[in-house]
Design a protein around this motif. Structure first.
Motif, PDB file in Angstrom:
ATOM      1  N   VAL A  50      56.934  34.692-105.313  1.00  0.00           N
ATOM      2  CA  VAL A  50      55.986  33.637-104.612  1.00  0.00           C
ATOM      3  C   VAL A  50      56.099  34.220-103.177  1.00  0.00           C
ATOM      4  O   VAL A  50      57.382  34.536-102.693  1.00  0.00           O
ATOM      5  CB  VAL A  50      56.949  32.417-104.686  1.00  0.00           C
ATOM      6  N   SER A  51      54.831  34.334-102.791  1.00  0.00           N
ATOM      7  CA  SER A  51      54.772  34.707-101.507  1.00  0.00           C
ATOM      8  C   SER A  51      54.520  33.382-100.489  1.00  0.00           C
ATOM      9  O   SER A  51      53.719  32.674-100.863  1.00  0.00           O
ATOM     10  CB  SER A  51      53.346  35.541-101.620  1.00  0.00           C
ATOM     11  N   LEU A  52      55.120  33.402 -99.351  1.00  0.00           N
ATOM     12  CA  LEU A  52      55.143  32.368 -98.355  1.00  0.00           C
ATOM     13  C   LEU A  52      54.551  32.690 -97.121  1.00  0.00           C
ATOM     14  O   LEU A  52      55.272  33.623 -96.632  1.00  0.00           O
ATOM     15  CB  LEU A  52      56.403  31.732 -98.268  1.00  0.00           C
ATOM     16  N   ALA A  53      53.593  32.129 -96.418  1.00  0.00           N
ATOM     17  CA  ALA A  53      53.445  32.729 -95.218  1.00  0.00           C
ATOM     18  C   ALA A  53      53.089  31.505 -94.324  1.00  0.00           C
ATOM     19  O   ALA A  53      52.242  30.544 -94.614  1.00  0.00           O
ATOM     20  CB  ALA A  53      51.790  33.438 -95.337  1.00  0.00           C
ATOM     21  N   LEU A  54      53.692  31.431 -92.937  1.00  0.00           N
ATOM     22  CA  LEU A  54      53.614  30.423 -91.936  1.00  0.00           C
ATOM     23  C   LEU A  54      53.072  31.037 -90.933  1.00  0.00           C
ATOM     24  O   LEU A  54      53.342  31.737 -90.428  1.00  0.00           O
ATOM     25  CB  LEU A  54      54.935  29.916 -91.773  1.00  0.00           C
ATOM     26  N   GLU A  55      51.705  30.401 -90.580  1.00  0.00           N
ATOM     27  CA  GLU A  55      50.804  30.995 -89.577  1.00  0.00           C
ATOM     28  C   GLU A  55      50.855  29.784 -88.324  1.00  0.00           C
ATOM     29  O   GLU A  55      50.733  28.644 -88.827  1.00  0.00           O
ATOM     30  CB  GLU A  55      49.243  31.199 -89.992  1.00  0.00           C
ATOM     31  N   THR A  56      51.537  30.068 -87.320  1.00  0.00           N
ATOM     32  CA  THR A  56      51.446  29.110 -86.052  1.00  0.00           C
ATOM     33  C   THR A  56      50.724  29.837 -84.958  1.00  0.00           C
ATOM     34  O   THR A  56      50.229  31.055 -84.958  1.00  0.00           O
ATOM     35  CB  THR A  56      52.953  28.932 -85.668  1.00  0.00           C
ATOM     36  N   GLN A  64      58.634  36.705 -99.196  1.00  0.00           N
ATOM     37  CA  GLN A  64      58.302  37.051-100.375  1.00  0.00           C
ATOM     38  C   GLN A  64      59.853  36.982-101.443  1.00  0.00           C
ATOM     39  O   GLN A  64      60.656  37.767-101.138  1.00  0.00           O
ATOM     40  CB  GLN A  64      57.735  38.665-100.714  1.00  0.00           C
ATOM     41  N   VAL A  65      59.631  36.059-102.278  1.00  0.00           N
ATOM     42  CA  VAL A  65      60.974  35.768-103.217  1.00  0.00           C
ATOM     43  C   VAL A  65      60.759  36.037-104.561  1.00  0.00           C
ATOM     44  O   VAL A  65      59.786  35.449-105.186  1.00  0.00           O
ATOM     45  CB  VAL A  65      61.577  34.248-102.863  1.00  0.00           C
ATOM     46  N   PRO A  66      61.577  36.783-105.381  1.00  0.00           N
ATOM     47  CA  PRO A  66      61.392  36.964-106.757  1.00  0.00           C
ATOM     48  C   PRO A  66      61.479  35.487-107.470  1.00  0.00           C
ATOM     49  O   PRO A  66      62.209  34.836-107.046  1.00  0.00           O
ATOM     50  CB  PRO A  66      62.500  37.905-106.884  1.00  0.00           C
ATOM     51  N   ILE A  67      60.697  35.682-108.440  1.00  0.00           N
ATOM     52  CA  ILE A  67      60.751  34.334-109.327  1.00  0.00           C
ATOM     53  C   ILE A  67      61.693  34.629-110.552  1.00  0.00           C
ATOM     54  O   ILE A  67      61.418  35.688-111.243  1.00  0.00           O
ATOM     55  CB  ILE A  67      59.282  33.881-110.039  1.00  0.00           C
ATOM     56  N   ARG A  68      62.726  33.792-110.738  1.00  0.00           N
ATOM     57  CA  ARG A  68      63.754  34.265-111.965  1.00  0.00           C
ATOM     58  C   ARG A  68      63.726  33.082-113.026  1.00  0.00           C
ATOM     59  O   ARG A  68      63.269  31.886-112.729  1.00  0.00           O
ATOM     60  CB  ARG A  68      64.947  34.246-111.187  1.00  0.00           C
ATOM     61  N   PRO A  69      64.064  33.447-114.087  1.00  0.00           N
ATOM     62  CA  PRO A  69      64.289  32.280-114.951  1.00  0.00           C
ATOM     63  C   PRO A  69      65.393  31.448-114.652  1.00  0.00           C
ATOM     64  O   PRO A  69      66.200  31.893-114.141  1.00  0.00           O
ATOM     65  CB  PRO A  69      64.574  33.139-116.374  1.00  0.00           C
ATOM     66  N   LYS A  70      65.362  29.975-114.861  1.00  0.00           N
ATOM     67  CA  LYS A  70      66.078  28.859-114.591  1.00  0.00           C
ATOM     68  C   LYS A  70      67.130  28.955-115.738  1.00  0.00           C
ATOM     69  O   LYS A  70      66.589  28.266-116.950  1.00  0.00           O
ATOM     70  CB  LYS A  70      65.527  27.633-114.158  1.00  0.00           C
ATOM     71  N   GLY A  71      68.319  29.215-115.683  1.00  0.00           N
ATOM     72  CA  GLY A  71      69.282  29.121-116.545  1.00  0.00           C
ATOM     73  C   GLY A  71      68.840  29.815-117.740  1.00  0.00           C
ATOM     74  O   GLY A  71      68.104  31.058-117.941  1.00  0.00           O
ATOM     75  N   ILE A  72      68.953  29.281-119.081  1.00  0.00           N
ATOM     76  CA  ILE A  72      68.614  29.880-120.475  1.00  0.00           C
ATOM     77  C   ILE A  72      67.164  29.474-120.862  1.00  0.00           C
ATOM     78  O   ILE A  72      66.768  29.964-121.699  1.00  0.00           O
ATOM     79  CB  ILE A  72      69.823  29.606-121.393  1.00  0.00           C
ATOM     80  N   SER A  73      66.772  28.464-120.003  1.00  0.00           N
ATOM     81  CA  SER A  73      65.287  28.356-120.247  1.00  0.00           C
ATOM     82  C   SER A  73      64.246  29.441-120.406  1.00  0.00           C
ATOM     83  O   SER A  73      64.150  30.400-119.549  1.00  0.00           O
ATOM     84  CB  SER A  73      64.585  27.240-119.462  1.00  0.00           C
ATOM     85  N   LYS A  74      63.207  29.252-121.567  1.00  0.00           N
ATOM     86  CA  LYS A  74      62.105  30.457-121.438  1.00  0.00           C
ATOM     87  C   LYS A  74      60.990  29.835-120.387  1.00  0.00           C
ATOM     88  O   LYS A  74      60.082  30.477-120.332  1.00  0.00           O
ATOM     89  CB  LYS A  74      61.855  30.543-122.830  1.00  0.00           C
ATOM     90  N   LYS A  75      60.796  28.589-120.247  1.00  0.00           N
ATOM     91  CA  LYS A  75      59.775  28.092-119.349  1.00  0.00           C
ATOM     92  C   LYS A  75      60.243  27.913-117.886  1.00  0.00           C
ATOM     93  O   LYS A  75      58.989  27.955-117.147  1.00  0.00           O
ATOM     94  CB  LYS A  75      59.162  26.800-120.132  1.00  0.00           C
ATOM     95  N   LYS A  76      61.415  27.183-117.736  1.00  0.00           N
ATOM     96  CA  LYS A  76      61.623  26.951-116.304  1.00  0.00           C
ATOM     97  C   LYS A  76      62.051  28.277-115.575  1.00  0.00           C
ATOM     98  O   LYS A  76      62.810  29.044-116.031  1.00  0.00           O
ATOM     99  CB  LYS A  76      62.742  25.924-116.284  1.00  0.00           C
TER     100      LYS A  76
END
Length: 112
Positions: A50-56, A64-76
């Motif tokens: 997920v890319s996050l940009a704050l323009e002020t 930029q933060v990697p997206i990882r599986p949540k627990g053992i879920s295959k969808k979350k």
């Protein structure tokens, strides 16, 4: 246009994207030349982020933060805490979204 209509003080953009694994970053241009995009390179070479940009009015901060599986879920999925970095020179279609207000000459000093 929306930032101007709302007289916004900042624009915060979040988007899901692909990024290269750290060991492939040095080959970025070579990979784009060969495959055309990160979406078309071998899946084992890229990571979902997920890319996050704050323009002020004081500059642009990006994380930029990697997206990882949540627990053992295959969808979350989940992300960790973002670490924002201040960038003084940014370009691209998702920059300069915050219009300059009347009487301002551009970005002011750095906040932090």
């Amino acid at each position: 246009m929306l930032a101007e209509q709302l007289d916004a003080d900042f624009v915060f953009v979040l988007m899901e994207a692909y990024s290269l694994r750290a060991d492939k970053v040095a080959r970025y241009e070579e990979i784009l030349d060969e495959y055309g995009s990160l979406a078309d390179c071998p899946a084992s070479w890229r990571i979902d982020v997920v890319s996050l940009a704050l323009e002020t009015r004081h500059g642009v901060w990006v994380a930029q933060v990697p997206i990882r599986p949540k627990g053992i879920s295959k969808k979350k999925r989940t992300i960790g805490a973002p670490e924002f970095r201040h960038y003084t020179e940014v370009q691209g279609r998702f920059t300069d979204l915050l219009p300059v207000k009347e009487g301002e000459g551009g970005a002011g000093g750095v906040l932090h």
